[in-house]
Design a protein around this motif. Structure first.
Motif, mmCIF file in Angstrom:
data_model
loop_
_atom_site.group_PDB
_atom_site.id
_atom_site.type_symbol
_atom_site.label_atom_id
_atom_site.label_comp_id
_atom_site.label_asym_id
_atom_site.label_seq_id
_atom_site.Cartn_x
_atom_site.Cartn_y
_atom_site.Cartn_z
ATOM 1 N N VAL A 191 4.789 5.443 2.997
ATOM 2 C CA VAL A 191 4.362 6.822 2.787
ATOM 3 C C VAL A 191 5.304 7.400 1.749
ATOM 4 O O VAL A 191 6.528 7.231 1.846
ATOM 5 C CB VAL A 191 4.472 7.635 4.099
ATOM 6 N N THR A 192 4.754 8.029 0.731
ATOM 7 C CA THR A 192 5.631 8.606 -0.294
ATOM 8 C C THR A 192 5.008 9.848 -0.934
ATOM 9 O O THR A 192 3.787 9.985 -0.982
ATOM 10 C CB THR A 192 5.975 7.563 -1.388
ATOM 11 N N ILE A 247 0.835 -1.196 0.000
ATOM 12 C CA ILE A 247 0.000 0.000 0.000
ATOM 13 C C ILE A 247 0.874 1.252 0.000
ATOM 14 O O ILE A 247 1.886 1.308 0.703
ATOM 15 C CB ILE A 247 -0.840 0.049 1.300
ATOM 16 N N SER A 248 0.476 2.240 -0.763
ATOM 17 C CA SER A 248 1.165 3.535 -0.732
ATOM 18 C C SER A 248 0.223 4.572 -0.133
ATOM 19 O O SER A 248 -0.938 4.670 -0.543
ATOM 20 C CB SER A 248 1.548 3.965 -2.145
ATOM 21 N N ILE A 249 0.719 5.341 0.821
ATOM 22 C CA ILE A 249 -0.050 6.437 1.401
ATOM 23 C C ILE A 249 0.522 7.740 0.857
ATOM 24 O O ILE A 249 1.721 7.995 0.981
ATOM 25 C CB ILE A 249 0.023 6.435 2.942
ATOM 26 N N MET A 250 -0.342 8.536 0.226
ATOM 27 C CA MET A 250 0.090 9.813 -0.346
ATOM 28 C C MET A 250 -0.737 10.949 0.246
ATOM 29 O O MET A 250 -1.726 10.708 0.944
ATOM 30 C CB MET A 250 -0.069 9.807 -1.863
ATOM 31 N N GLY A 251 -0.344 12.168 -0.087
ATOM 32 C CA GLY A 251 -1.075 13.338 0.408
ATOM 33 C C GLY A 251 -0.118 14.461 0.718
ATOM 34 O O GLY A 251 1.075 14.219 0.924
ATOM 35 N N PRO A 252 -0.632 15.700 0.756
ATOM 36 C CA PRO A 252 0.256 16.842 0.987
ATOM 37 C C PRO A 252 0.894 16.826 2.378
ATOM 38 O O PRO A 252 0.442 16.089 3.252
ATOM 39 C CB PRO A 252 -0.673 18.051 0.839
ATOM 40 N N SER A 253 1.935 17.634 2.557
ATOM 41 C CA SER A 253 2.572 17.791 3.866
ATOM 42 C C SER A 253 1.534 18.187 4.895
ATOM 43 O O SER A 253 0.682 19.022 4.613
ATOM 44 C CB SER A 253 3.622 18.881 3.815
ATOM 45 N N GLY A 254 1.615 17.568 6.062
ATOM 46 C CA GLY A 254 0.705 17.933 7.142
ATOM 47 C C GLY A 254 -0.650 17.264 7.064
ATOM 48 O O GLY A 254 -1.520 17.521 7.893
ATOM 49 N N SER A 255 -0.857 16.357 6.085
ATOM 50 C CA SER A 255 -2.173 15.722 5.952
ATOM 51 C C SER A 255 -2.370 14.563 6.918
ATOM 52 O O SER A 255 -3.455 14.000 6.983
ATOM 53 C CB SER A 255 -2.403 15.270 4.510
#
Ligand code: ADP
Ligand code: ADP
Length: 220
Positions: free
Chosen positions: A197-198, A34-42
């Motif tokens: 996380v990437t 699984i990859s977790i993405m999203g902006p900084s601070g999310s």
């Protein structure tokens, strides 16, 4: 393997709550990548730390391999972590005073593996990852890519079922980063579950599924 239900995490400042994670529900099956993405601070790192039992939410429940994590005693949680989870940090977190050999050996010492078995296991890992020649060096004598490789070998040596990686290639050049991602791909083929996380679309594509976080919520 990982079942998170209605997870909330907030920080209280005076009378105000700042929410970091809001009603997170997530199931990860054995063998997934699984990859977790999203902006900084999310909230990505906070979520990964909760999955890795390094942090606790304010509300919600978590089943890990059938164990009700937040009902366990601290000691039992630590045992679960040590037996089943390997954590790979963005900035490696190697112990500067220990050699490559000793850094890699550390998880086996925690598990009271006998000295002769430790030697065999470490030798095997050094060989598999082609770092025999680096075993007596200290972390500051290695490149970033080599340090991350040592961090991964350390996370792997006790044969975890789940690898959690927080931007594992964040401090590496693209060649080094690709090498690390290829290692994860191979480990996943061998049956290790991986949650990373990437920020990189390219790295995220190594996973089977992308979870997108936005302001503490999973985007659907
Ligand atoms: P990401 O990994 O997506 O960048 P984090 O999980 O690191 O996000 O952080 C999510 C949010 O939580 C950020 O806005 C961060 O500033 C905040 N945060 C993290 N730790 C604390 C803390 N101890 N007190 C208050 N806010 C925090
Ligand atoms: P102990 O007190 O358990 O005997 P030591 O500190 O003497 O621990 O060493 C732990 C194990 O790690 C020993 O088996 C030692 O031979 C091995 N070891 C430590 N560093 C290295 C190294 N650089 N190369 C090969 N083996 C090493």
């Amino acid at each position: 393997m990982v079942e998170l239900q209605n997870i909330y995490k907030w920080y209280q400042v005076g009378g105000n709550r700042t929410f970091i994670l809001k009603d997170i529900n997530l199931n990860v099956k054995e063998g997934e990548f699984i990859s977790i993405m999203g902006p900084s601070g999310s909230g990505k790192s906070t979520l990964l730390n909760i999955i890795g039992m390094l942090d606790q939410p304010n509300e919600g429940s978590y089943q890990f391999l059938g164990n009700d994590v937040f009902k366990l005693k601290e000691k039992q949680r630590t045992e679960l972590y040590k037996r089943f989870i390997g954590f790979v940090f963005q900035s490696y977190h190697l112990i500067d005073e220990l050699t490559v050999y000793e850094n890699i050996e550390t998880p086996l010492l925690y598990q009271d593996v006998r000295s002769s078995d430790r030697k065999a296991i470490v030798a095997d890992m050094l060989d598999r990852f082609n770092i025999v020649g680096k075993k007596d060096l200290f972390p500051n004598q290695l490149s970033g890519g080599q340090q991350q490789l040592v961090g991964i070998v350390r996370a792997l040596i006790a044969k975890p079922k789940l690898i959690l990686a927080d931007e594992p290639t964040g401090n590496l050049n693209s060649t080094q980063g690709e090498e690390i991602m290829e290692i994860f791909k191979q480990l996943n083929k061998e049956g290790v579950t991986i949650i990373q996380v990437t920020h990189s679309e390219k790295n995220a594509a190594y996973g089977h599924r992308i979870i997108e976080l936005m302001d503490g919520l999973i985007k659907h």
